[in-house]
Enzyme design. Structure first.
Site, mmCIF file in Angstrom:
data_model
loop_
_atom_site.group_PDB
_atom_site.id
_atom_site.type_symbol
_atom_site.label_atom_id
_atom_site.label_comp_id
_atom_site.label_asym_id
_atom_site.label_seq_id
_atom_site.Cartn_x
_atom_site.Cartn_y
_atom_site.Cartn_z
ATOM 1 N N SER A 146 -20.767 -13.373 -4.228
ATOM 2 C CA SER A 146 -20.779 -13.130 -5.819
ATOM 3 C C SER A 146 -20.534 -14.542 -6.581
ATOM 4 O O SER A 146 -19.767 -15.274 -6.061
ATOM 5 C CB SER A 146 -19.828 -12.063 -6.016
ATOM 6 O OG SER A 146 -19.886 -11.894 -7.732
ATOM 7 N N TYR A 158 -11.920 -7.084 -6.001
ATOM 8 C CA TYR A 158 -13.473 -7.555 -5.813
ATOM 9 C C TYR A 158 -13.540 -8.883 -5.508
ATOM 10 O O TYR A 158 -14.253 -9.524 -4.515
ATOM 11 C CB TYR A 158 -14.262 -6.979 -6.905
ATOM 12 C CG TYR A 158 -15.809 -7.509 -6.879
ATOM 13 C CD1 TYR A 158 -16.633 -6.747 -6.196
ATOM 14 C CD2 TYR A 158 -16.300 -8.497 -7.374
ATOM 15 C CE1 TYR A 158 -17.982 -7.076 -6.112
ATOM 16 C CE2 TYR A 158 -17.470 -8.997 -7.273
ATOM 17 C CZ TYR A 158 -18.650 -8.005 -6.721
ATOM 18 O OH TYR A 158 -19.718 -8.321 -6.345
HETATM 19 N N1 LIG Z 1 -25.459 -6.737 -9.457
HETATM 20 C C1 LIG Z 1 -24.647 -7.986 -9.621
HETATM 21 O O1 LIG Z 1 -24.907 -8.300 -10.762
HETATM 22 C C2 LIG Z 1 -24.163 -8.446 -8.685
HETATM 23 C C3 LIG Z 1 -23.320 -9.961 -8.830
HETATM 24 C C4 LIG Z 1 -22.741 -10.341 -7.675
HETATM 25 C C5 LIG Z 1 -22.685 -10.045 -6.554
HETATM 26 N N2 LIG Z 1 -23.383 -8.658 -6.168
HETATM 27 C C6 LIG Z 1 -23.353 -8.212 -4.881
HETATM 28 O O2 LIG Z 1 -24.591 -7.841 -4.418
HETATM 29 C C7 LIG Z 1 -24.616 -6.798 -3.585
HETATM 30 C C8 LIG Z 1 -25.490 -5.615 -4.049
HETATM 31 O O3 LIG Z 1 -25.091 -5.308 -5.450
HETATM 32 P P1 LIG Z 1 -26.163 -4.296 -6.297
HETATM 33 O O4 LIG Z 1 -26.037 -4.663 -7.779
HETATM 34 O O5 LIG Z 1 -27.444 -4.246 -5.718
HETATM 35 O O6 LIG Z 1 -25.307 -2.858 -6.388
HETATM 36 P P2 LIG Z 1 -25.987 -1.386 -6.415
HETATM 37 O O7 LIG Z 1 -24.640 -0.447 -6.766
HETATM 38 O O8 LIG Z 1 -26.956 -1.069 -7.422
HETATM 39 O O9 LIG Z 1 -26.339 -1.045 -4.927
HETATM 40 C C9 LIG Z 1 -25.090 -1.195 -3.980
HETATM 41 C C10 LIG Z 1 -25.760 -0.400 -2.719
HETATM 42 O O10 LIG Z 1 -24.682 -0.357 -1.798
HETATM 43 C C11 LIG Z 1 -24.671 1.271 -1.228
HETATM 44 N N3 LIG Z 1 -23.224 1.329 -0.935
HETATM 45 C C12 LIG Z 1 -21.967 1.189 -1.491
HETATM 46 N N4 LIG Z 1 -21.052 1.628 -0.812
HETATM 47 C C13 LIG Z 1 -21.417 1.593 0.548
HETATM 48 C C14 LIG Z 1 -20.797 1.643 1.687
HETATM 49 N N5 LIG Z 1 -19.648 1.925 2.049
HETATM 50 N N6 LIG Z 1 -21.685 1.657 2.843
HETATM 51 C C15 LIG Z 1 -23.146 1.417 2.819
HETATM 52 N N7 LIG Z 1 -23.765 1.346 1.394
HETATM 53 C C16 LIG Z 1 -22.831 1.330 0.480
HETATM 54 C C17 LIG Z 1 -24.653 2.000 -2.651
HETATM 55 O O11 LIG Z 1 -25.278 3.324 -2.365
HETATM 56 C C18 LIG Z 1 -26.034 1.074 -3.114
HETATM 57 O O12 LIG Z 1 -27.092 1.767 -2.944
HETATM 58 C C19 LIG Z 1 -23.259 -6.236 -3.566
HETATM 59 O O13 LIG Z 1 -22.394 -6.566 -2.506
HETATM 60 C C20 LIG Z 1 -22.557 -6.766 -4.999
HETATM 61 O O14 LIG Z 1 -21.275 -7.071 -4.724
HETATM 62 C C21 LIG Z 1 -23.848 -8.096 -7.206
#
Ligand SMILES: NC(=O)c1ccc[n+]([C@@H]2O[C@H](COP(=O)([O-])OP(=O)(O)OC[C@H]3O[C@@H](n4cnc5c(N)ncnc54)[C@H](O)[C@@H]3O)[C@@H](O)[C@H]2O)c1
Length: 268
Positions: A146, A158
Protein backbone atom coordinates in the site's frame (compact mmCIF):
# COMPACT_ATOMS: atom_id res chain seq x y z
CA UNK A 1 -14.24 -2.57 -14.54
CA UNK A 2 -13.14 -0.92 -17.75
CA UNK A 3 -11.70 -2.62 -20.83
CA UNK A 4 -10.47 -6.15 -20.16
CA UNK A 5 -6.73 -6.73 -20.62
CA UNK A 6 -4.92 -9.77 -21.96
CA UNK A 7 -1.20 -10.07 -21.13
CA UNK A 8 1.39 -12.35 -22.75
CA UNK A 9 3.43 -14.87 -20.76
CA UNK A 10 0.59 -16.15 -18.56
CA UNK A 11 -1.16 -18.85 -20.62
CA UNK A 12 -1.28 -22.24 -18.95
CA UNK A 13 -0.03 -21.01 -15.57
CA UNK A 14 -1.94 -21.85 -12.40
CA UNK A 15 -2.26 -18.84 -10.11
CA UNK A 16 -3.72 -18.61 -6.59
CA UNK A 17 -5.40 -15.27 -5.80
CA UNK A 18 -6.58 -14.35 -2.29
CA UNK A 19 -9.42 -11.93 -1.59
CA UNK A 20 -10.64 -12.62 -5.13
CA UNK A 21 -14.34 -11.87 -4.65
CA UNK A 22 -14.11 -8.12 -4.99
CA UNK A 23 -12.00 -5.09 -5.75
CA UNK A 24 -8.47 -5.65 -7.00
CA UNK A 25 -8.54 -9.43 -6.42
CA UNK A 26 -11.51 -9.83 -8.75
CA UNK A 27 -9.85 -7.63 -11.40
CA UNK A 28 -6.66 -9.71 -11.13
CA UNK A 29 -8.64 -12.94 -11.42
CA UNK A 30 -10.45 -11.80 -14.54
CA UNK A 31 -7.32 -10.43 -16.27
CA UNK A 32 -5.48 -13.68 -15.52
CA UNK A 33 -8.33 -15.77 -16.94
CA UNK A 34 -8.49 -13.54 -20.00
CA UNK A 35 -4.73 -14.05 -20.45
CA UNK A 36 -5.15 -17.82 -20.48
CA UNK A 37 -4.05 -18.56 -16.90
CA UNK A 38 -6.00 -20.95 -14.70
CA UNK A 39 -6.97 -19.29 -11.43
CA UNK A 40 -7.62 -20.75 -8.00
CA UNK A 41 -9.66 -17.82 -6.73
CA UNK A 42 -10.14 -17.73 -2.97
CA UNK A 43 -12.05 -15.60 -0.48
CA UNK A 44 -14.09 -15.84 2.75
CA UNK A 45 -17.34 -16.81 1.04
CA UNK A 46 -17.91 -20.53 0.57
CA UNK A 47 -19.03 -20.25 -3.07
CA UNK A 48 -17.91 -17.98 -5.91
CA UNK A 49 -20.04 -14.87 -6.20
CA UNK A 50 -22.45 -14.41 -9.09
CA UNK A 51 -20.30 -11.46 -10.23
CA UNK A 52 -17.17 -13.62 -10.37
CA UNK A 53 -18.98 -16.32 -12.36
CA UNK A 54 -20.44 -13.78 -14.73
CA UNK A 55 -17.15 -11.93 -15.37
CA UNK A 56 -15.15 -15.14 -15.85
CA UNK A 57 -17.62 -16.86 -18.19
CA UNK A 58 -16.16 -17.59 -21.60
CA UNK A 59 -12.61 -16.43 -20.81
CA UNK A 60 -9.61 -18.49 -21.94
CA UNK A 61 -8.44 -19.80 -18.55
CA UNK A 62 -10.23 -22.12 -16.13
CA UNK A 63 -11.68 -20.75 -12.88
CA UNK A 64 -11.51 -22.80 -9.68
CA UNK A 65 -12.87 -21.42 -6.44
CA UNK A 66 -11.96 -22.35 -2.83
CA UNK A 67 -12.98 -20.81 0.48
CA UNK A 68 -9.93 -19.39 2.28
CA UNK A 69 -9.46 -17.20 5.33
CA UNK A 70 -5.85 -16.12 4.81
CA UNK A 71 -5.26 -16.03 8.57
CA UNK A 72 -6.08 -19.74 8.86
CA UNK A 73 -3.23 -22.22 8.51
CA UNK A 74 -5.65 -25.12 7.98
CA UNK A 75 -7.49 -23.23 5.20
CA UNK A 76 -4.14 -22.72 3.45
CA UNK A 77 -3.40 -26.45 3.81
CA UNK A 78 -6.74 -27.20 2.11
CA UNK A 79 -6.00 -24.80 -0.77
CA UNK A 80 -2.50 -26.25 -1.20
CA UNK A 81 -3.92 -29.80 -1.28
CA UNK A 82 -6.49 -28.73 -3.88
CA UNK A 83 -3.81 -27.04 -6.00
CA UNK A 84 -1.61 -30.14 -5.79
CA UNK A 85 -4.54 -32.31 -6.87
CA UNK A 86 -4.74 -30.40 -10.17
CA UNK A 87 -1.34 -31.88 -11.04
CA UNK A 88 0.15 -28.78 -12.72
CA UNK A 89 1.97 -27.25 -9.75
CA UNK A 90 1.42 -23.56 -9.01
CA UNK A 91 3.23 -20.84 -10.93
CA UNK A 92 1.73 -17.75 -9.33
CA UNK A 93 0.48 -16.50 -5.96
CA UNK A 94 -1.17 -13.13 -5.39
CA UNK A 95 -1.43 -12.26 -1.72
CA UNK A 96 -4.12 -9.66 -2.27
CA UNK A 97 -6.53 -10.07 0.68
CA UNK A 98 -6.27 -7.33 3.24
CA UNK A 99 -8.44 -5.26 5.56
CA UNK A 100 -8.32 -1.58 6.44
CA UNK A 101 -8.53 -0.42 10.04
CA UNK A 102 -8.54 3.28 10.67
CA UNK A 103 -7.85 3.52 14.42
CA UNK A 104 -5.11 5.94 15.43
CA UNK A 105 -2.22 5.03 17.74
CA UNK A 106 -3.85 6.34 20.92
CA UNK A 107 -7.04 4.33 20.48
CA UNK A 108 -5.56 1.08 19.15
CA UNK A 109 -6.79 -2.08 20.93
CA UNK A 110 -4.56 -5.14 21.02
CA UNK A 111 -7.25 -7.51 19.72
CA UNK A 112 -7.85 -5.28 16.68
CA UNK A 113 -4.10 -4.87 16.15
CA UNK A 114 -3.68 -8.67 16.18
CA UNK A 115 -6.59 -9.18 13.76
CA UNK A 116 -5.16 -6.70 11.26
CA UNK A 117 -1.70 -8.26 11.54
CA UNK A 118 -3.21 -11.76 11.22
CA UNK A 119 -4.85 -10.97 7.90
CA UNK A 120 -2.50 -8.41 6.33
CA UNK A 121 0.87 -9.82 7.42
CA UNK A 122 0.56 -13.35 8.81
CA UNK A 123 -1.80 -14.25 5.92
CA UNK A 124 0.80 -13.68 3.17
CA UNK A 125 3.43 -15.50 5.27
CA UNK A 126 1.14 -18.54 5.60
CA UNK A 127 0.33 -18.31 1.90
CA UNK A 128 3.96 -18.46 0.90
CA UNK A 129 4.64 -21.32 3.33
CA UNK A 130 1.73 -23.31 1.86
CA UNK A 131 2.11 -22.56 -1.85
CA UNK A 132 5.86 -22.10 -2.46
CA UNK A 133 6.51 -25.86 -2.08
CA UNK A 134 4.31 -26.37 -5.17
CA UNK A 135 6.28 -23.82 -7.21
CA UNK A 136 9.12 -24.42 -9.63
CA UNK A 137 11.56 -22.12 -11.45
CA UNK A 138 9.83 -19.24 -13.25
CA UNK A 139 7.11 -18.91 -10.63
CA UNK A 140 6.13 -15.55 -9.20
CA UNK A 141 4.65 -14.26 -5.95
CA UNK A 142 3.10 -10.79 -5.73
CA UNK A 143 2.31 -9.26 -2.36
CA UNK A 144 -0.08 -6.36 -2.01
CA UNK A 145 1.37 -3.54 0.03
CA UNK A 146 0.00 0.00 0.00
CA UNK A 147 1.08 3.60 -0.24
CA UNK A 148 0.69 3.26 3.54
CA UNK A 149 3.66 0.86 3.44
CA UNK A 150 6.01 3.66 2.44
CA UNK A 151 4.51 6.55 4.42
CA UNK A 152 3.49 7.15 8.06
CA UNK A 153 -0.24 6.97 7.21
CA UNK A 154 -2.19 7.53 10.45
CA UNK A 155 -3.95 4.12 10.38
CA UNK A 156 -1.36 2.60 12.70
CA UNK A 157 -2.15 -1.14 12.53
CA UNK A 158 -2.79 -1.12 8.78
CA UNK A 159 0.34 0.93 8.14
CA UNK A 160 2.53 -1.26 10.36
CA UNK A 161 1.15 -4.45 8.77
CA UNK A 162 1.99 -3.19 5.29
CA UNK A 163 5.47 -2.00 6.31
CA UNK A 164 5.96 -5.51 7.73
CA UNK A 165 4.86 -7.02 4.43
CA UNK A 166 7.70 -5.20 2.69
CA UNK A 167 10.17 -6.96 4.99
CA UNK A 168 8.48 -10.30 4.40
CA UNK A 169 8.66 -9.71 0.65
CA UNK A 170 12.40 -9.07 0.68
CA UNK A 171 13.09 -12.09 2.91
CA UNK A 172 11.06 -14.28 0.53
CA UNK A 173 12.77 -12.86 -2.59
CA UNK A 174 16.13 -13.69 -1.02
CA UNK A 175 15.05 -17.09 0.30
CA UNK A 176 13.35 -18.33 -2.89
CA UNK A 177 15.72 -16.77 -5.43
CA UNK A 178 17.88 -19.87 -5.72
CA UNK A 179 14.76 -21.82 -6.70
CA UNK A 180 13.97 -19.37 -9.51
CA UNK A 181 10.90 -18.00 -7.72
CA UNK A 182 10.44 -14.23 -7.96
CA UNK A 183 8.80 -12.21 -5.17
CA UNK A 184 7.66 -8.59 -5.54
CA UNK A 185 5.33 -6.14 -3.82
CA UNK A 186 3.03 -3.51 -5.29
CA UNK A 187 1.91 -0.40 -3.45
CA UNK A 188 -1.52 0.79 -4.62
CA UNK A 189 -2.55 4.32 -3.79
CA UNK A 190 -6.22 5.25 -3.61
CA UNK A 191 -8.03 2.66 -5.74
CA UNK A 192 -11.81 2.70 -6.25
CA UNK A 193 -12.84 -0.61 -4.61
CA UNK A 194 -15.40 -1.64 -1.99
CA UNK A 195 -12.65 -1.09 0.61
CA UNK A 196 -12.56 2.62 -0.16
CA UNK A 197 -16.33 3.03 -0.46
CA UNK A 198 -16.45 3.74 3.29
CA UNK A 199 -13.60 6.26 3.21
CA UNK A 200 -14.74 9.70 4.44
CA UNK A 201 -14.96 12.40 1.75
CA UNK A 202 -12.38 14.47 3.59
CA UNK A 203 -9.87 11.63 3.16
CA UNK A 204 -10.61 11.34 -0.56
CA UNK A 205 -10.16 15.08 -1.03
CA UNK A 206 -6.90 15.11 0.93
CA UNK A 207 -5.60 12.19 -1.13
CA UNK A 208 -6.44 13.93 -4.40
CA UNK A 209 -4.70 17.10 -3.23
CA UNK A 210 -1.54 15.04 -2.73
CA UNK A 211 -1.71 12.91 -5.91
CA UNK A 212 0.08 14.38 -8.96
CA UNK A 213 -2.20 12.57 -11.43
CA UNK A 214 -5.14 14.23 -9.60
CA UNK A 215 -7.43 11.21 -9.74
CA UNK A 216 -8.07 7.92 -7.99
CA UNK A 217 -7.07 4.59 -9.56
CA UNK A 218 -9.13 1.70 -10.86
CA UNK A 219 -8.74 -2.00 -9.88
CA UNK A 220 -7.82 -2.89 -13.47
CA UNK A 221 -4.81 -0.52 -13.23
CA UNK A 222 -3.49 -2.55 -10.30
CA UNK A 223 -4.35 -5.85 -11.99
CA UNK A 224 -2.31 -4.87 -15.06
CA UNK A 225 0.87 -4.43 -13.01
CA UNK A 226 0.28 -7.50 -10.84
CA UNK A 227 -0.33 -9.68 -13.89
CA UNK A 228 2.81 -8.32 -15.57
CA UNK A 229 4.80 -9.33 -12.47
CA UNK A 230 3.25 -12.81 -12.63
CA UNK A 231 4.10 -13.16 -16.30
CA UNK A 232 7.27 -14.36 -18.00
CA UNK A 233 7.79 -10.78 -19.27
CA UNK A 234 8.97 -9.90 -15.74
CA UNK A 235 11.44 -12.81 -15.61
CA UNK A 236 14.30 -10.74 -14.08
CA UNK A 237 12.17 -8.63 -11.74
CA UNK A 238 12.37 -9.78 -8.13
CA UNK A 239 12.58 -7.96 -4.82
CA UNK A 240 10.96 -4.90 -6.41
CA UNK A 241 8.52 -2.48 -4.81
CA UNK A 242 6.25 -0.88 -7.39
CA UNK A 243 3.98 2.04 -6.53
CA UNK A 244 0.65 2.19 -8.42
CA UNK A 245 -0.45 5.48 -6.99
CA UNK A 246 -0.38 8.30 -9.55
CA UNK A 247 2.95 9.51 -8.04
CA UNK A 248 1.38 10.05 -4.60
CA UNK A 249 4.23 8.47 -2.64
CA UNK A 250 7.12 9.64 -4.81
CA UNK A 251 6.03 13.27 -4.61
CA UNK A 252 6.28 13.11 -0.82
CA UNK A 253 3.54 15.66 -0.24
CA UNK A 254 5.27 18.45 -2.15
CA UNK A 255 2.42 18.67 -4.66
CA UNK A 256 0.44 20.33 -1.89
CA UNK A 257 3.26 22.83 -1.25
CA UNK A 258 3.83 23.43 -4.97
CA UNK A 259 0.12 24.03 -5.63
CA UNK A 260 -0.17 26.30 -2.59
CA UNK A 261 2.77 28.44 -3.74
CA UNK A 262 1.48 28.59 -7.34
CA UNK A 263 -1.99 29.61 -6.16
CA UNK A 264 -0.51 32.31 -3.92
CA UNK A 265 1.62 33.65 -6.80
CA UNK A 266 -1.37 33.67 -9.17
CA UNK A 267 -3.51 35.50 -6.58
CA UNK A 268 -1.04 38.44 -6.50
N1 LIG B 1 -8.34 0.07 -2.46
C1 LIG B 1 -7.28 0.78 -2.11
O1 LIG B 1 -7.29 2.01 -2.22
C2 LIG B 1 -6.03 0.10 -1.62
C3 LIG B 1 -4.89 0.89 -1.43
C4 LIG B 1 -3.72 0.30 -1.00
C5 LIG B 1 -3.68 -1.06 -0.76
N2 LIG B 1 -4.79 -1.81 -0.94
C6 LIG B 1 -4.66 -3.24 -0.66
O2 LIG B 1 -5.11 -3.97 -1.79
C7 LIG B 1 -5.67 -5.22 -1.35
C8 LIG B 1 -7.05 -5.38 -1.94
O3 LIG B 1 -7.83 -4.28 -1.53
P1 LIG B 1 -9.24 -3.90 -2.15
O4 LIG B 1 -9.32 -2.45 -2.14
O5 LIG B 1 -9.48 -4.66 -3.39
O6 LIG B 1 -10.16 -4.43 -0.96
P2 LIG B 1 -11.66 -4.99 -0.95
O7 LIG B 1 -12.14 -4.83 0.45
O8 LIG B 1 -12.44 -4.40 -2.05
O9 LIG B 1 -11.41 -6.54 -1.24
C9 LIG B 1 -10.69 -7.32 -0.32
C10 LIG B 1 -11.12 -8.76 -0.42
O10 LIG B 1 -10.41 -9.48 0.59
C11 LIG B 1 -11.32 -10.33 1.23
N3 LIG B 1 -10.86 -10.63 2.59
C12 LIG B 1 -10.94 -9.85 3.69
N4 LIG B 1 -10.46 -10.51 4.76
C13 LIG B 1 -10.07 -11.74 4.30
C14 LIG B 1 -9.50 -12.86 4.92
N5 LIG B 1 -9.26 -12.90 6.23
N6 LIG B 1 -9.21 -13.93 4.16
C15 LIG B 1 -9.47 -13.92 2.83
N7 LIG B 1 -10.02 -12.89 2.19
C16 LIG B 1 -10.32 -11.81 2.92
C17 LIG B 1 -12.65 -9.61 1.21
O11 LIG B 1 -13.72 -10.54 1.36
C18 LIG B 1 -12.63 -8.94 -0.16
O12 LIG B 1 -13.20 -9.73 -1.17
C19 LIG B 1 -5.64 -5.18 0.16
O13 LIG B 1 -4.50 -5.88 0.61
C20 LIG B 1 -5.52 -3.71 0.48
O14 LIG B 1 -4.91 -3.48 1.74
C21 LIG B 1 -5.96 -1.27 -1.35
Amino acid sequence: MTELLSLPGLAGKTVVVTGASGGQGLAETVVLLNSGANVIATDLNSEPTAEMLELSAGLAGKLHYRKLDVASESDWADVAAFAASLGNGVQGLVNNAGIPFRARLGEMKVEDWNRVMGINLTGPMLGMQAIAPLMGPGSSIVNTGSAAAVTPHYTVSYTASKWGLRGLTHVAATEYGARGIRVNIVHPGYIETPMMAAAPAVMTNAQLALTPLERTGQPIEVAAVVCFLLSDSASYVSGAEIPIDGAFSSSGGVKFMSDTIRNAQQAK
